[in-house]
Design a protein around this motif. Structure first.
Motif, PDB file in Angstrom:
ATOM      1  N   PRO A  34      -5.919   0.175   2.386  1.00 41.53           N
ATOM      2  CA  PRO A  34      -6.728   0.823   1.348  1.00 41.53           C
ATOM      3  C   PRO A  34      -8.049   0.120   1.075  1.00 41.53           C
ATOM      4  N   LEU A  35      -8.133  -1.178   1.368  1.00 40.37           N
ATOM      5  CA  LEU A  35      -9.388  -1.896   1.150  1.00 40.37           C
ATOM      6  C   LEU A  35     -10.506  -1.302   1.992  1.00 40.37           C
TER       7      LEU A  35
ATOM      8  N   ARG B 242     -13.795   4.774  -3.554  1.00 39.62           N
ATOM      9  CA  ARG B 242     -13.961   4.862  -5.007  1.00 39.62           C
ATOM     10  C   ARG B 242     -15.133   3.987  -5.476  1.00 39.62           C
ATOM     11  N   ALA B 243     -15.240   2.797  -4.911  1.00 32.66           N
ATOM     12  CA  ALA B 243     -16.328   1.899  -5.293  1.00 32.66           C
ATOM     13  C   ALA B 243     -17.677   2.497  -4.932  1.00 32.66           C
TER      14      ALA B 243
ATOM     15  N   GLU C 289      -9.356   3.999   0.626  1.00 32.97           N
ATOM     16  CA  GLU C 289      -9.407   4.540  -0.731  1.00 32.97           C
ATOM     17  C   GLU C 289     -10.203   3.653  -1.691  1.00 32.97           C
ATOM     18  N   GLU C 290      -9.982   2.341  -1.635  1.00 33.48           N
ATOM     19  CA  GLU C 290     -10.678   1.445  -2.560  1.00 33.48           C
ATOM     20  C   GLU C 290     -12.178   1.406  -2.280  1.00 33.48           C
TER      21      GLU C 290
ATOM     22  N   ALA D 206       0.811  -1.219   0.000  1.00 32.32           N
ATOM     23  CA  ALA D 206       0.000   0.000   0.000  1.00 32.32           C
ATOM     24  C   ALA D 206       0.843   1.269   0.000  1.00 32.32           C
TER      25      ALA D 206
END
Length: 467
Positions: free
Chosen positions: A398-399, A406-407, A402-403, A188
């Motif tokens: 990030p899961l 975005r999802a 950030e991830e 990451a």
């Protein structure tokens, strides 16, 4: 369970139970032994059963073996456990170096006894002889380890004898993290920053305060500093929290500097109806109240809300408290603004919770990220058109940050990203990413004095609901 014996008939002579041929005479427990035995038992619960340390050492609801100790021994057990977990890989390497061959795979109890003693010898202010002797006595008291008492004695005495040279070498060659955790950090953040985060996890964290007013005055009283974020920081508490000046008067509350940032991202909230979700123990709620908001604070835990009620009363602040599940509850009206500090893996708090890498797993992170996504989608339905929502958590992964963010935006066209500007966090603009998110790590906020450096790892992002 204690079973009472039936009293003998009048005139009869009570019969004594014959001792087993292999039994040992009962001896009074050696001073300090119950604390070491409790530490080994709780270390097993964390490492083998993946039980969070905070629950095990809760003063009212913790493990019975912990609650049976007096306050001084409880503090010792906490110190042993946090140290043994913070330096688990280093301790394991030094123990292994003293063994002619590896211990059997099922010798976990023996290994916990060794780790508890080695943590004291290597890192705590405990005489080496006391740590060794109590570990040997502990080993002899347990049928699973009694035949290894001589090994315990030899291994620990060798560690104590050679620690001046062996410890620095072992620290230089390890990073005290399980493989999965190290790999995710490096993936990451890259190798240099990932290693800097792991190095920061080895240091005990300072203590931060959010104050109602006059940060400079409180910093002077506590012998600390005012951070660029406005929090007051001290390297070590001069006394127990309830004994500090200003506690009874409600002048401040303990809150990591990073945890104090997400509430600020809602901006001007005076007179607004604001929801603070997953709110207990209440630090962000208190910030929002002081900023002029009318706060509805929600949490699923009755006990945590009870503690939050006590905090609000001490601080002379008022909020509407709701004990409910976000996924099941429905507010009577939409909110002007929402702060969702979602339950997460807590990988950003390893400095103060060194059990996290050992009690969590990649599967836990994935499950928690899925839960956060559901909570965020639900909370978004409660937001008025034009209203702001801040999503945050204390994860480094990030899961979960950030991830996930975005999802969510891709799945909700009526949610417009509202990037955070660097000028919103003067003095710490580096915490704002190119995407306009807040991202802190324990390797940030560095000072010349490492004892006042660092902060928790946090992620926060902001959106506005389209009209």
């Amino acid at each position: 369970m204690v079973v009472s014996e039936r009293p003998p008939a009048s005139g009869a002579t009570p019969r004594r139970k014959k001792p087993h041929p292999n039994s040992r005479p009962e001896r009074p427990s050696a001073p300090g032994l119950p604390a070491r035995m409790a530490a080994a038992r709780l270390l097993a619960a964390v490492v083998d059963a993946r039980t969070p340390l905070d629950g095990l050492t809760d003063q009212e609801h913790g493990h019975p073996q912990f609650r049976a100790l007096d306050q001084r021994d409880r503090a010792l057990v906490r110190a042993i456990l946090t140290t043994a977990l913070r330096f688990r890989v280093t301790i394991g390497r030094l123990v292994a170096a003293q063994l002619e061959r590896p211990l059997p795979a099922n010798a976990t109890t023996l290994m916990h006894v060794l780790h508890v003693a080695a943590a004291q010898i290597l890192f705590l202010d405990v005489p080496d002889s006391a740590a060794v002797d109590l570990a040997v006595t502990h080993a002899k008291s347990d049928p699973r380890t009694t035949r290894f008492a001589g090994l315990v004695n030899g291994v620990l005495r060798s560690i104590a004898r050679n620690k001046e040279t062996s410890l620095p070498k072992a620290l230089a060659e390890t990073d005290d993290a399980p493989d999965w955790f190290r790999s995710r950090l490096v993936e990451a953040y890259g190798e240099p920053r990932g290693k800097a985060i792991l190095a920061a996890h080895r240091a005990e964290p300072p203590v931060d305060f959010t104050v109602k007013r006059d940060p400079a005055g409180w910093a002077e009283k506590f012998g600390g500093i005012v951070l660029p974020t406005g929090s007051v920081r001290v390297a070590r508490l001069p006394a127990a929290v309830p004994e500090l000046p200003g506690f009874a008067d409600g002048g401040w509350w303990v809150q990591d500097a990073a945890a104090a940032l997400p509430a600020r991202l809602l901006g001007e909230v005076t007179g607004m109806r604001v929801a603070d979700l997953c709110a207990a123990p209440g630090g962000k709620t208190m910030q929002l109240i002081l900023a002029g908001a009318k706060v509805t604070a929600m949490d699923t835990s009755k006990s945590r809300l009870a503690r939050m009620t006590e905090n609000l009363q001490r601080l002379k602040l008022t909020a509407e408290l709701v004990n409910a599940d976000i996924l099941a509850w429905q507010p009577p009206a939409r909110f002007d603004a929402i702060l969702l500090d979602a339950p997460c893996s807590s990988t950003g708090t390893v400095r103060r919770h060194p059990d996290v890498p050992w009690s969590k797993s990649p599967d836990d992170i994935a499950k928690l990220a899925a839960l956060q996504a559901r909570l965020l989608a639900r909370a978004f339905t409660w937001l008025k058109p034009g209203g702001r929502l801040v999503f945050s958590n204390c994860s480094l992964d990030p899961l979960e940050g950030e991830e996930l963010w975005r999802a969510f935006l891709e799945a909700h066209p009526d949610a417009a990203p509202d990037p955070v500007g660097p000028d919103e966090l003067p003095g710490v603009a580096g915490f704002v990413t190119n995407e306009g998110h807040l991202r802190t790590t324990p390797a940030d906020l560095r000072f010349e004095d490492p004892s006042i450096s660092g902060l928790d790892g946090f992620f926060a992002a902001r959106l506005v609901r389209n009209a």
